[in-house]
Design an enzyme around this catalytic site. Structure first.
Site, PDB file in Angstrom:
ATOM      1  N   LYS A 118     -34.557 -11.828   8.604  1.00 14.31           N
ATOM      2  CA  LYS A 118     -33.921 -11.305   7.396  1.00 14.31           C
ATOM      3  C   LYS A 118     -34.819 -10.238   6.808  1.00 14.31           C
ATOM      4  O   LYS A 118     -36.043 -10.279   6.989  1.00 14.31           O
ATOM      5  CB  LYS A 118     -33.735 -12.424   6.360  1.00 14.31           C
ATOM      6  CG  LYS A 118     -32.645 -12.141   5.353  1.00 14.31           C
ATOM      7  CD  LYS A 118     -31.284 -12.441   5.953  1.00 14.31           C
ATOM      8  CE  LYS A 118     -30.180 -12.156   4.991  1.00 14.31           C
ATOM      9  NZ  LYS A 118     -28.881 -12.564   5.576  1.00 14.31           N
TER      10      LYS A 118
HETATM   11  P1  NAD Z   1     -21.889  -7.831  -1.690  1.00 15.09           P
HETATM   12  O1  NAD Z   1     -23.015  -7.130  -2.318  1.00 15.09           O
HETATM   13  O2  NAD Z   1     -20.889  -7.043  -0.915  1.00 15.09           O
HETATM   14  O3  NAD Z   1     -21.059  -8.657  -2.781  1.00 15.09           O
HETATM   15  C1  NAD Z   1     -21.668  -9.581  -3.655  1.00 15.09           C
HETATM   16  C2  NAD Z   1     -20.681  -9.948  -4.740  1.00 15.09           C
HETATM   17  O4  NAD Z   1     -21.333 -10.846  -5.639  1.00 15.09           O
HETATM   18  C3  NAD Z   1     -20.203  -8.761  -5.577  1.00 15.09           C
HETATM   19  O5  NAD Z   1     -18.846  -8.957  -5.912  1.00 15.09           O
HETATM   20  C4  NAD Z   1     -21.092  -8.873  -6.816  1.00 15.09           C
HETATM   21  O6  NAD Z   1     -20.473  -8.279  -7.950  1.00 15.09           O
HETATM   22  C5  NAD Z   1     -21.184 -10.370  -6.950  1.00 15.09           C
HETATM   23  N1  NAD Z   1     -22.317 -10.801  -7.768  1.00 15.09           N
HETATM   24  C6  NAD Z   1     -23.530 -10.216  -7.913  1.00 15.09           C
HETATM   25  N2  NAD Z   1     -24.278 -10.903  -8.800  1.00 15.09           N
HETATM   26  C7  NAD Z   1     -23.523 -11.943  -9.212  1.00 15.09           C
HETATM   27  C8  NAD Z   1     -23.721 -12.998 -10.125  1.00 15.09           C
HETATM   28  N3  NAD Z   1     -24.856 -13.118 -10.817  1.00 15.09           N
HETATM   29  N4  NAD Z   1     -22.713 -13.883 -10.290  1.00 15.09           N
HETATM   30  C9  NAD Z   1     -21.570 -13.755  -9.599  1.00 15.09           C
HETATM   31  N5  NAD Z   1     -21.306 -12.767  -8.744  1.00 15.09           N
HETATM   32  C10 NAD Z   1     -22.275 -11.882  -8.546  1.00 15.09           C
HETATM   33  O7  NAD Z   1     -22.549  -8.996  -0.784  1.00 15.09           O
HETATM   34  P2  NAD Z   1     -21.897  -9.775   0.437  1.00 15.09           P
HETATM   35  O8  NAD Z   1     -22.269  -9.076   1.686  1.00 15.09           O
HETATM   36  O9  NAD Z   1     -20.476 -10.077   0.121  1.00 15.09           O
HETATM   37  O10 NAD Z   1     -22.779 -11.116   0.422  1.00 15.09           O
HETATM   38  C11 NAD Z   1     -22.465 -12.204  -0.437  1.00 15.09           C
HETATM   39  C12 NAD Z   1     -23.144 -13.455   0.086  1.00 15.09           C
HETATM   40  O11 NAD Z   1     -22.698 -13.717   1.412  1.00 15.09           O
HETATM   41  C13 NAD Z   1     -24.665 -13.383   0.185  1.00 15.09           C
HETATM   42  O12 NAD Z   1     -25.177 -14.683  -0.080  1.00 15.09           O
HETATM   43  C14 NAD Z   1     -24.912 -13.024   1.626  1.00 15.09           C
HETATM   44  O13 NAD Z   1     -26.183 -13.439   2.086  1.00 15.09           O
HETATM   45  C15 NAD Z   1     -23.821 -13.833   2.275  1.00 15.09           C
HETATM   46  N6  NAD Z   1     -23.453 -13.367   3.610  1.00 15.09           N
HETATM   47  C16 NAD Z   1     -23.005 -12.093   3.817  1.00 15.09           C
HETATM   48  C17 NAD Z   1     -22.619 -11.715   5.092  1.00 15.09           C
HETATM   49  C18 NAD Z   1     -22.037 -10.354   5.362  1.00 15.09           C
HETATM   50  O14 NAD Z   1     -21.551 -10.137   6.480  1.00 15.09           O
HETATM   51  N7  NAD Z   1     -21.990  -9.443   4.417  1.00 15.09           N
HETATM   52  C19 NAD Z   1     -22.731 -12.607   6.160  1.00 15.09           C
HETATM   53  C20 NAD Z   1     -23.203 -13.905   5.899  1.00 15.09           C
HETATM   54  C21 NAD Z   1     -23.553 -14.266   4.624  1.00 15.09           C
END
Ligand code: NAD
Length: 429
Positions: A118
């Site tokens: 990561k």
């Molecule tokens: P992103 O940045 O695209 O979206 C994150 C979302 O969370 C946004 O809507 C943001 O406004 C919201 N957010 C931010 N701070 C917040 C808070 N304090 N309270 C509530 N909402 C809040 O990120 P993502 O890629 O969608 O990732 C989200 C989660 O999924 C993370 O934990 C990431 O590690 C996990 N994840 C992502 C992927 C991927 O393919 N993108 C894969 C596996 C896991």
């Protein structure tokens, strides 16, 4: 409980729950269930390599700032390191280390030949211009040039990063080595070797495991109300696909707050609204405003935390009303909250299974790139669906066989596979 020594570094975690200690607790829990040899556990408790680089960047106003950039490589026992790069103000070395470990178990659980890694930079990308973000991304990857590569360590997008950053990183690596190397990152734009289906992949994986869990309870997606915290890459895609499959999405939220409509939101309209509103759903007219905290405790059948860690804790777990919680984010339910939910008969679909769709399609992107043969979207989705459903079934069987919850079942499968490989490879020298 079996305990291990911890890597020594400065405790930089601002949260009261240290994410790395939590990740080690999960590992120790699985190790105890598997009766793992203490030497193997000791090795698996330590990341193989921890790198922090300085990123000097010239801001648009001429000022020079120096940022920190982390990359933690937990294990490459099963194959090259694989893991996202996060741009978020709360990034710490401990958080990145925890997420790297989680990636190791996730790849092993899904049966894909990768180890876990990561990376992250503690910045709020919204506070930087596109030009500044490009300079930051390029310098970060250039500082890591000897530590990454298509058979060494393959970054991908995570919170705060997307195909755009992956393109800059692929270009920086390629220019430095003197030829195009598409396989150095995944989640790239299609024009440079990205895979069809990658953008929606994590959300699609969430949809698949929720659908399977409902089917095991004799229900379908058309029968349920769902609340989703986070409306980004993962939450937004999950909302769209679940809505298309007939589920009622009653609430969604972003960092600035959320919206609620008891009879279901028109997700394409919410997406269109957010696209015009700096990616925020706040102010969407056909819904009531709610806070992120309130969203978690709404009356619904399925709750999907798709934003940050530690959202469902001992403090709010008694108010959670959903019967299925799908961990789309990494680590949104604490160990203690998981125990309470389990005792109440709530199904918790653990992160290493529920959000694995992204790394599965990353793997498929990498395979397509290495073989110079690109597939249509239907084939990508079909291959991904097979791997996800297969992993879901294995977790259910493991839970039944060992009489444990789904998280421990998933961990014992992931940790067990890595421990077996470590044992077979032996300890060098
Ligand atoms: P992103 O940045 O695209 O979206 C994150 C979302 O969370 C946004 O809507 C943001 O406004 C919201 N957010 C931010 N701070 C917040 C808070 N304090 N309270 C509530 N909402 C809040 O990120 P993502 O890629 O969608 O990732 C989200 C989660 O999924 C993370 O934990 C990431 O590690 C996990 N994840 C992502 C992927 C991927 O393919 N993108 C894969 C596996 C896991």
């Amino acid at each position: 409980m079996v305990t291990t020594s911890r890597p020594v570094w400065e405790n930089q975690s601002p949260a009261h729950i240290c994410p790395f200690d939590q990740a080690c607790s999960y590992l120790e829990w699985a190790a105890k269930e598997l009766k793992l040899d203490s030497g193997l556990l000791e090795i698996l408790s330590h990341p193989r390599k921890v790198v922090t680089v300085s990123i000097p960047v010239k801001m648009d106003n001429g000022e020079v700032r120096v940022l920190a950039g982390h990359r933690v490589q937990h294990s490459d026992i099963l194959g090259p390191y694989k893991g996202g790069i996060r741009y978020h103000p709360a990034v710490t070395l401990r958080e990145v280390s925890a997420l790297a470990m989680l990636m190791t178990w996730k790849c092993a659980l899904l049966g894909i030949p990768y180890g876990g890694a990561k990376g992250g930079i503690p910045i709020d990308p919204k506070k930087y211009s596109v030009g500044e973000l490009e300079r930051i991304s390029r310098r970060y990857i250039s500082e890591l040039i000897k530590d990454i590569g298509p058979s060494v360590d393959i970054p991908a997008p995570d919170m705060g990063t997307s195909a755009r950053e992956m393109a800059w990183m692929m270009d920086t690596y390629s220019v430095n080595v003197g030829h195009a190397v598409p396989g150095v990152v995944t989640g790239k734009p299609l024009s440079i070797g990205g895979s069809l289906g990658r953008e929606m992949a994590t959300g699609r994986g969430v949809m698949i495991v929720v659908r399977e869990a409902l089917a095991d309870q004799g229900k379908s997606l058309a029968d349920v109300k769902i609340a989703i915290q986070g409306f980004g890459n993962v939450g937004g895609a999950a909302a769209e696909l679940l809505h298309q499959a007939g589920a009622k999405i009653i609430a969604v939220s972003g960092g600035a707050g959320g919206i609620y409509a008891e009879n279901g939101l028109d997700i394409p309209a919410v997406k269109a609204y957010a696209a015009q509103n700096h990616r925020s759903v706040v102010g969407y007219p056909q819904a009531t405003a709610i806070s992120n905290a309130d969203l978690l405790t709404l009356p619904c059948d399925v709750l999907i935390p798709a934003a940050l860690e530690n959202q469902i804790t001992e403090e709010n777990v008694d108010h959670i009303q959903a019967r299925i919680v799908a961990e789309a984010a990494n680590g949104p339910v604490t160990l203690e909250a998981n125990r309470v939910l389990e005792a109440r008969g709530v199904t918790v679909l653990p992160d290493i299974l529920a959000n694995a769709g992204g790394v599965v399609v990353s793997y498929l992107e990498w395979v397509q790139g290495l073989s110079y043969l690109f597939w249509d979207e239907e084939k990508v989705n079909r291959e991904m669906e097979n791997l996800m459903v297969n992993a879901y079934r294995k977790v259910i069987q493991q839970a039944q066989k060992r009489q444990v919850n789904l998280r421990l079942a998933a961990y014992t499968l992931g940790v067990g596979r890595v421990a077996q490989a470590l044992n077979d490879r032996g300890l060098y020298p």
